[in-house]
Design an enzyme around this catalytic site. Structure first.
Site, mmCIF file in Angstrom:
data_model
loop_
_atom_site.group_PDB
_atom_site.id
_atom_site.type_symbol
_atom_site.label_atom_id
_atom_site.label_comp_id
_atom_site.label_asym_id
_atom_site.label_seq_id
_atom_site.Cartn_x
_atom_site.Cartn_y
_atom_site.Cartn_z
ATOM 1 N N ARG A 147 10.645 17.322 0.991
ATOM 2 C CA ARG A 147 9.631 17.166 -0.052
ATOM 3 C C ARG A 147 8.760 18.415 -0.070
ATOM 4 O O ARG A 147 8.376 18.911 1.000
ATOM 5 C CB ARG A 147 8.780 15.937 0.263
ATOM 6 C CG ARG A 147 7.669 15.694 -0.720
ATOM 7 C CD ARG A 147 6.859 14.486 -0.320
ATOM 8 N NE ARG A 147 5.540 14.876 0.121
ATOM 9 C CZ ARG A 147 4.451 14.100 0.043
ATOM 10 N NH1 ARG A 147 4.544 12.875 -0.440
ATOM 11 N NH2 ARG A 147 3.286 14.521 0.465
ATOM 12 N N TYR A 159 -3.405 17.072 -3.320
ATOM 13 C CA TYR A 159 -2.716 16.003 -2.606
ATOM 14 C C TYR A 159 -1.513 16.575 -1.833
ATOM 15 O O TYR A 159 -0.753 17.386 -2.356
ATOM 16 C CB TYR A 159 -2.204 14.908 -3.577
ATOM 17 C CG TYR A 159 -1.167 14.097 -2.877
ATOM 18 C CD1 TYR A 159 -1.542 13.181 -1.889
ATOM 19 C CD2 TYR A 159 0.195 14.321 -3.088
ATOM 20 C CE1 TYR A 159 -0.597 12.503 -1.154
ATOM 21 C CE2 TYR A 159 1.152 13.639 -2.356
ATOM 22 C CZ TYR A 159 0.744 12.729 -1.389
ATOM 23 O OH TYR A 159 1.684 12.073 -0.649
ATOM 24 N N ASP A 209 6.076 14.562 -4.974
ATOM 25 C CA ASP A 209 5.236 13.373 -5.177
ATOM 26 C C ASP A 209 4.087 13.701 -6.128
ATOM 27 O O ASP A 209 3.303 14.617 -5.861
ATOM 28 C CB ASP A 209 4.676 12.932 -3.807
ATOM 29 C CG ASP A 209 4.033 11.548 -3.843
ATOM 30 O OD1 ASP A 209 3.830 11.013 -4.944
ATOM 31 O OD2 ASP A 209 3.745 11.021 -2.753
ATOM 32 N N HIS A 211 1.841 11.359 -6.916
ATOM 33 C CA HIS A 211 0.761 10.504 -6.419
ATOM 34 C C HIS A 211 -0.051 9.887 -7.549
ATOM 35 O O HIS A 211 -1.291 9.922 -7.530
ATOM 36 C CB HIS A 211 -0.130 11.289 -5.442
ATOM 37 C CG HIS A 211 -0.476 10.493 -4.224
ATOM 38 N ND1 HIS A 211 -1.698 9.921 -4.042
ATOM 39 C CD2 HIS A 211 0.249 10.153 -3.140
ATOM 40 C CE1 HIS A 211 -1.717 9.273 -2.888
ATOM 41 N NE2 HIS A 211 -0.541 9.396 -2.322
ATOM 42 N N GLU A 235 8.277 11.464 -7.578
ATOM 43 C CA GLU A 235 7.730 10.194 -7.073
ATOM 44 C C GLU A 235 6.416 9.805 -7.737
ATOM 45 O O GLU A 235 5.566 10.672 -7.986
ATOM 46 C CB GLU A 235 7.522 10.350 -5.558
ATOM 47 C CG GLU A 235 6.894 9.147 -4.911
ATOM 48 C CD GLU A 235 6.564 9.387 -3.439
ATOM 49 O OE1 GLU A 235 7.100 10.350 -2.848
ATOM 50 O OE2 GLU A 235 5.756 8.617 -2.905
ATOM 51 N N GLU A 261 5.269 2.927 -3.603
ATOM 52 C CA GLU A 261 4.817 2.786 -2.212
ATOM 53 C C GLU A 261 3.621 1.836 -2.104
ATOM 54 O O GLU A 261 3.360 1.305 -1.043
ATOM 55 C CB GLU A 261 4.494 4.147 -1.592
ATOM 56 C CG GLU A 261 3.268 4.804 -2.177
ATOM 57 C CD GLU A 261 3.013 6.209 -1.645
ATOM 58 O OE1 GLU A 261 3.977 6.897 -1.320
ATOM 59 O OE2 GLU A 261 1.841 6.594 -1.573
ATOM 60 N N ARG A 282 10.295 2.742 -3.571
ATOM 61 C CA ARG A 282 9.462 3.342 -2.519
ATOM 62 C C ARG A 282 8.785 2.305 -1.627
ATOM 63 O O ARG A 282 8.264 2.631 -0.567
ATOM 64 C CB ARG A 282 8.369 4.219 -3.174
ATOM 65 C CG ARG A 282 8.893 5.497 -3.741
ATOM 66 C CD ARG A 282 9.285 6.449 -2.646
ATOM 67 N NE ARG A 282 8.139 7.021 -1.962
ATOM 68 C CZ ARG A 282 8.118 7.364 -0.684
ATOM 69 N NH1 ARG A 282 9.172 7.150 0.079
ATOM 70 N NH2 ARG A 282 7.051 7.925 -0.147
ATOM 71 N N GLU A 338 11.926 8.378 3.906
ATOM 72 C CA GLU A 338 10.886 9.363 4.234
ATOM 73 C C GLU A 338 10.645 9.349 5.753
ATOM 74 O O GLU A 338 10.607 8.289 6.374
ATOM 75 C CB GLU A 338 9.585 8.994 3.509
ATOM 76 C CG GLU A 338 8.445 9.965 3.747
ATOM 77 C CD GLU A 338 7.182 9.557 2.989
ATOM 78 O OE1 GLU A 338 7.068 8.386 2.581
ATOM 79 O OE2 GLU A 338 6.315 10.422 2.798
ATOM 80 N N TRP A 401 -5.931 8.366 -7.411
ATOM 81 C CA TRP A 401 -5.617 9.123 -6.215
ATOM 82 C C TRP A 401 -4.157 8.904 -5.842
ATOM 83 O O TRP A 401 -3.315 9.667 -5.837
ATOM 84 C CB TRP A 401 -6.469 8.689 -5.004
ATOM 85 C CG TRP A 401 -6.147 9.579 -3.854
ATOM 86 C CD1 TRP A 401 -6.408 10.914 -3.766
ATOM 87 C CD2 TRP A 401 -5.448 9.245 -2.643
ATOM 88 N NE1 TRP A 401 -5.917 11.428 -2.591
ATOM 89 C CE2 TRP A 401 -5.324 10.419 -1.887
ATOM 90 C CE3 TRP A 401 -4.910 8.056 -2.152
ATOM 91 C CZ2 TRP A 401 -4.682 10.457 -0.633
ATOM 92 C CZ3 TRP A 401 -4.282 8.070 -0.917
ATOM 93 C CH2 TRP A 401 -4.163 9.263 -0.168
HETATM 94 C C1 GCO Z 1 3.897 9.496 0.702
HETATM 95 C C2 GCO Z 1 2.539 8.963 0.403
HETATM 96 C C3 GCO Z 1 1.500 9.090 1.485
HETATM 97 C C4 GCO Z 1 0.309 8.216 1.120
HETATM 98 C C5 GCO Z 1 -0.273 7.603 2.339
HETATM 99 C C6 GCO Z 1 -1.476 6.732 2.038
HETATM 100 O O1 GCO Z 1 4.647 9.635 -0.252
HETATM 101 O O2 GCO Z 1 4.194 9.677 1.855
HETATM 102 O O3 GCO Z 1 2.122 9.251 -0.878
HETATM 103 O O4 GCO Z 1 1.152 10.413 1.755
HETATM 104 O O5 GCO Z 1 -0.638 8.931 0.412
HETATM 105 O O6 GCO Z 1 0.715 6.875 2.988
HETATM 106 O O7 GCO Z 1 -1.905 6.083 3.179
HETATM 107 MG MG MG Z 2 3.957 8.978 -2.085
#
Ligand code: GCO
Ligand code: MG
Length: 401
Positions: A147, A159, A209, A211, A235, A261, A282, A338, A401
């Site tokens: 990644r 991020y 990602d 996010h 992602e 996620e 995810r 991951e 976020w």
């Molecule tokens: C990822 C995630 C993490 C999250 C984190 C939050 O893809 O691994 O986005 O970086 O931000 O797990 O607690």
């Molecule tokens: Mg993520």
């Protein structure tokens, strides 16, 4: 066999983890992960106030029934706190069953469908050059998928880009405030991947990602502009609540999409899966309520050619990593896992059989999940309050976020 006791431990070997230990009258115990980053104690309370008293005296082999007892039986369903608690119980029960039957959990899930589990780590840098260097470092270590996230010129923070040694979003004190500009991000990211692809060639899988920071049409634009660099996935492009968003994204790009996620049940995925709007799931075993419920998610997904790509950030404990590796080894529609390494102290507190070799991970062949919990050592790392950050646009507007 009967459950005689269950205890919850919160420790902070490098970061906070919530661990559930379930004991039986035959001396076998099982362990499960209930960590919810920044809300650890809410899961502890859910387990201690409601779940544990209702677990005592039950037969730990009745995993399906116990899962439904804490899902349907709870009346107040779903949500990250509830489902993380249910997952901790479920993982511990599979661990007990494996130990009692003297077989690794992957055998209880159908056996090995493959030799090893392809994993991806996080590469990042403040600049494109630093990011490329980091991607190359992982390739040199044997990874076949990486990644890539990079600092964005003109933004103070981004991020996925750590200021310190390792990336860790939860910080002590009040939540950190990140700065965001969609325009700067969208203009920059295709240039990043053009250069990364040029530097490392075609053979390494690249992931990225977003996010949850884009609207559907912005996600369509980014996906389209990234097509020449054939990403393994893009992602969490948009906030996760509105599944219908992905109809619009899908119309505009062939870049594969990974989502969820932050999801916690199969119901968060029904439109996404049955309309084939995404390519990878995810949601982790921890967020999704355990192995028992993730089997159903994976089965639904397999019918629609959607594959697994479980969350594996370091805020999921080595117990979740072990559970994921058993699951990934067994399920036919596995995609990728991951793998963000845990702090060394965490590896000591959770000794485990799983191992990494040349881009793949292996759960090991110990009975159960093949991971243990060193209570005495854990007690030397007390809970440290830490919160996830928030994110604001340059004009101060609170943003995703
Ligand atoms: C990822 C995630 C993490 C999250 C984190 C939050 O893809 O691994 O986005 O970086 O931000 O797990 O607690
Ligand atoms: Mg993520």
């Amino acid at each position: 066999m009967k459950i005689t006791d269950a205890k919850v431990f919160v420790c902070s070997p490098g970061r906070n983890f919530v661990t559930l230990k379930i004991y039986t009258d035959e001396g076998i115990y099982g362990i499960g992960d209930g960590t919810l980053n920044g809300r650890e104690k809410s899961v502890v309370s859910y387990l201690e106030d409601y779940c544990i008293p209702c677990l005592l005296g039950r037969d730990p082999f009745q995993i399906e029934d116990i899962w439904h007892y804490f899902y349907k039986g709870a009346y107040w369903r779903r949500g990250p706190v509830t489902m993380s608690a249910v997952a901790a119980i479920d993982m511990a029960l599979w661990d007990i069953k494996g130990k009692a039957l003297k077989t690794p959990v992957y055998n209880l899930l159908g056996g090995k469908s493959r030799q090893g589990v392809m994993v991806y780590p996080h590469a990042y840098g403040e600049t494109i050059e630093a990011t490329i260097e980091n991607v190359q470092k992982y390739v040199d270590e044997g990874y076949v998928a990486v990644r890539a996230q990079s600092g964005i010129p003109g933004l103070k923070s981004t991020y996925g880009v750590a200021k310190g040694k390792t990336y860790e979003p939860a910080q002590r004190g009040m939540p950190t405030e990140y700065e965001w500009s969609t325009e700067k991000y969208l203009n920059f990211t295709p240039k990043l991947f053009q250069k990364v692809r040029d530097a490392i060639g075609d053979d390494i899988h690249l992931l990225h990602d977003c996010h949850h920071r884009l609207t559907p049409i912005e996600a369509g634009r980014l996906g389209k502009e990234l097509e020449p660099y054939h990403l393994f996935w893009l992602e969490d492009t948009t906030p996760a609540e509105l599944q219908e968003s992905f109809r619009l994204i899908r119309k505009h790009t062939t870049t594969p999409l990974a989502v969820g996620e932050v999801f916690n049940t199969v119901y968060d995925y029904t439109t996404l899966i049955t309309e084939q709007l995404i390519d990878y799931i995810r949601m982790s075993i921890l967020r999704g309520g355990g192995i028992t419920s993730m089997q159903k998610v994976a089965a639904l997904a397999s019918i629609y050619q959607v594959r697994t790509g479980f969350h594996g950030a370091s805020d999921l404990s080595p117990i979740t990593m072990a559970a994921a590796l058993h699951f990934n080894l067994a399920v036919n529609n596995f995609g990728i896992q991951e793998y963000m390494k845990h702090p060394a102290e965490a590896n000591d507190v959770f000794p485990h059989a799983y191992a990494f070799e040349k881009g793949y991970m292996y759960p090991g062949d110990e009975p159960g999940l093949g991971v243990d919990f060193n209570e005495e050592l854990a007690a030397t790392y007390p809970y440290q309050r830490a919160y996830l950050p928030v994110n604001r646009k340059e004009d101060g507007t609170l943003f995703d976020w």
